[in-house]
Scaffold this motif. Structure first.
Motif, PDB file in Angstrom:
ATOM      1  N   LEU A  27      -4.265  -8.229  -4.237  1.00 25.53           N
ATOM      2  CA  LEU A  27      -4.448  -6.833  -4.615  1.00 25.53           C
ATOM      3  C   LEU A  27      -3.245  -6.026  -4.152  1.00 25.53           C
ATOM      4  O   LEU A  27      -2.825  -6.133  -3.001  1.00 25.53           O
ATOM      5  CB  LEU A  27      -5.725  -6.269  -3.981  1.00 25.53           C
ATOM      6  N   VAL A  28      -2.697  -5.225  -5.055  1.00 22.73           N
ATOM      7  CA  VAL A  28      -1.570  -4.357  -4.727  1.00 22.73           C
ATOM      8  C   VAL A  28      -2.064  -2.928  -4.568  1.00 22.73           C
ATOM      9  O   VAL A  28      -2.923  -2.469  -5.325  1.00 22.73           O
ATOM     10  CB  VAL A  28      -0.482  -4.413  -5.831  1.00 22.73           C
ATOM     11  N   ILE A  29      -1.539  -2.232  -3.560  1.00 26.09           N
ATOM     12  CA  ILE A  29      -1.749  -0.791  -3.420  1.00 26.09           C
ATOM     13  C   ILE A  29      -0.393  -0.134  -3.670  1.00 26.09           C
ATOM     14  O   ILE A  29       0.579  -0.410  -2.974  1.00 26.09           O
ATOM     15  CB  ILE A  29      -2.279  -0.404  -2.029  1.00 26.09           C
TER      16      ILE A  29
ATOM     17  N   ASP B  48       5.060   0.180  -8.359  1.00 24.52           N
ATOM     18  CA  ASP B  48       5.745   0.656  -7.151  1.00 24.52           C
ATOM     19  C   ASP B  48       4.921   0.215  -5.952  1.00 24.52           C
ATOM     20  O   ASP B  48       4.177   0.985  -5.358  1.00 24.52           O
ATOM     21  CB  ASP B  48       5.872   2.185  -7.208  1.00 24.52           C
ATOM     22  N   THR B  49       5.068  -1.050  -5.593  1.00 33.60           N
ATOM     23  CA  THR B  49       4.199  -1.677  -4.594  1.00 33.60           C
ATOM     24  C   THR B  49       4.511  -1.181  -3.188  1.00 33.60           C
ATOM     25  O   THR B  49       5.661  -1.195  -2.745  1.00 33.60           O
ATOM     26  CB  THR B  49       4.348  -3.204  -4.644  1.00 33.60           C
ATOM     27  N   ALA B  50       3.460  -0.772  -2.485  1.00 36.89           N
ATOM     28  CA  ALA B  50       3.594  -0.396  -1.076  1.00 36.89           C
ATOM     29  C   ALA B  50       2.902  -1.422  -0.184  1.00 36.89           C
ATOM     30  O   ALA B  50       3.387  -1.748   0.895  1.00 36.89           O
ATOM     31  CB  ALA B  50       2.990   0.987  -0.841  1.00 36.89           C
ATOM     32  N   VAL B  51       1.766  -1.933  -0.631  1.00 33.19           N
ATOM     33  CA  VAL B  51       0.985  -2.882   0.171  1.00 33.19           C
ATOM     34  C   VAL B  51       0.527  -4.026  -0.730  1.00 33.19           C
ATOM     35  O   VAL B  51       0.104  -3.812  -1.870  1.00 33.19           O
ATOM     36  CB  VAL B  51      -0.255  -2.207   0.800  1.00 33.19           C
ATOM     37  N   LEU B  52       0.607  -5.243  -0.210  1.00 29.75           N
ATOM     38  CA  LEU B  52       0.057  -6.412  -0.881  1.00 29.75           C
ATOM     39  C   LEU B  52      -1.011  -7.016   0.022  1.00 29.75           C
ATOM     40  O   LEU B  52      -0.744  -7.357   1.169  1.00 29.75           O
ATOM     41  CB  LEU B  52       1.155  -7.447  -1.160  1.00 29.75           C
TER      42      LEU B  52
END
Length: 265
Positions: free
Chosen positions: A205-207, A185-189
Motif C-alpha cells: 500500500l502506498v500513501i 508521488d509516494t511518501a510511504v510504502l
C-alpha cells in the motif's frame, strides 16, 4: 388519447458526447407503464426508461439510415431491417427487449451506440460486487433486487451472480497488478501479510504526499518471507514506483532487511 409525460435522461459528459444528435425530448404514454406503477416509483422509472430507450434506439437508427417510412432513394446508406431480441441491464438484472435493426447496403449490420451502452454488463458486475462486499449471499440477490415491474428478468441465479463476481474481481485484479506507478508521488510504502482463506497474501500500500492511500500490489506466498517481499518490491519498481527522492518503507517485523532496488543485503 393516452396521456404522455416528458422524460429527462441524466448522462455523463462522455455519454452525452456519444449520444450527440439524438432528440433532446422523449415522451412516455402512461398506458405503456401503468402496470409498473403498482410496484412503486422504481418500477415505474424502469418501465419508463425502457420506453425512452426504444425511442433513443429508433432515433439513432433514423439518423444513420433515414426515417423508417421515408421514400427509398440512392442517397440512403442503408435501411431498417425489422427487429431482434436482446438483453439490457435494469435494476441489477438483465431483461429481454426488442430493438430495431438496420443494415447497410453492403449487408453490414448497423451498430447502435445507444444499444451498446444499455446492454453493457459493466453496471451489472458493479452491482454484483457491491452486494457481495456488503455481505449479500449469492442466493439472496434475487431477494434484494430493486422492483422493475412486470418484466421477465434473468442474471439473478446463484451461478450467474457468482460468474459475474469472479469476472469483475479478475478484471479489477488484472488492472491493479498492471497499473503504472510512475505518476504516484509516494511518501510511504507499507507492506504486510494478510491471512485470506488460510493463505498468506502479502499486500503493498502506498500513501502519497497528499495522504491518499493507494493499493499497488499483492503477492501470494506460503509466508510473508523475504523472497516473496523482494519479488513484490521488484514488481513495484518495474511498474515505475519512484523512490529516488526517499520514502518511508514500513514492513512487518519478520520482513526485516529487504531493500528497494536490491535483491540481497
Amino acid at each position: 388519447m393516452s396521456k404522455k409525460v416528458p422524460v429527462v435522461k441524466i448522462a455523463t459528459p462522455k455519454e452525452a458526447v456519444e449520444l450527440t444528435g439524438l432528440p433532446l425530448e422523449a415522451t412516455v404514454a402512461m398506458a405503456d407503464v401503468a402496470g409498473a406503477m403498482r410496484e412503486g416509483l422504481l418500477a415505474f422509472s424502469a418501465a419508463a426508461g425502457l420506453v425512452v430507450m426504444q425511442q433513443m434506439l429508433a432515433a439513432e437508427l433514423a439518423s444513420v439510415v433515414g426515417e423508417k417510412h421515408a421514400k427509398l432513394s440512392d442517397a440512403r446508406v442503408g435501411n431498417w431491417h425489422g427487429t431482434t431480441t436482446g438483453q439490457v441491464v435494469v435494476g441489477g438484472r438483465k431483461v429481454s427487449v426488442d430493438r430495431p435493426r438496420g443494415r447497410y447496403r453492403d449487408g453490414g449490420e448497423v451498430e447502435l451506440g445507444t444499444w451498446a451502452m444499455f446492454a453493457s454488463e459493466d453496471l451489472l458486475r458493479q452491482v454484483v460486487v457491491e452486494r457481495m462486499l456488503a455481505g449479500v449471499a449469492t442466493r439472496r440477490h434475487v431477494d434484494v433486487a430493486e422492483p422493475v415491474g412486470p418484466i421477465d428478468a434473468t442474471a439473478l441465479s446463484r451461478s450467474a451472480v457468482s460468474r459475474r463476481f469472479v469476472a469483475a474481481t479478475e478484471q479489477a485484479m488484472s488492472e491493479l497488478l498492471a497499473r503504472d506507478l510512475s505518476s504516484l508521488d509516494t511518501a510511504v510504502l507499507m507492506i504486510d501479510g494478510l491471512n485470506v482463506a488460510d493463505q498468506m497474501v502479502v499486500v503493498a500500500l502506498v500513501i502519497t504526499a497528499d495522504g491518499t492511500k493507494v493499493p499497488v500490489g499483492l503477492m501470494l506466498g506460503d509466508t510473508e518471507n523475504r523472497v516473496v517481499v523482494t519479488d513484490l518490491l521488484a514488481d513495484l519498481v518495474a511498474r515505475g514506483l519512484r523512490f529516488e527522492h526517499g520514502i518511508l518503507a514500513v514492513l512487518d517485523g519478520s520482513l526485516r532487511r529487504v531493500r528497494l532496488g536490491a535483491t540481497n543485503d
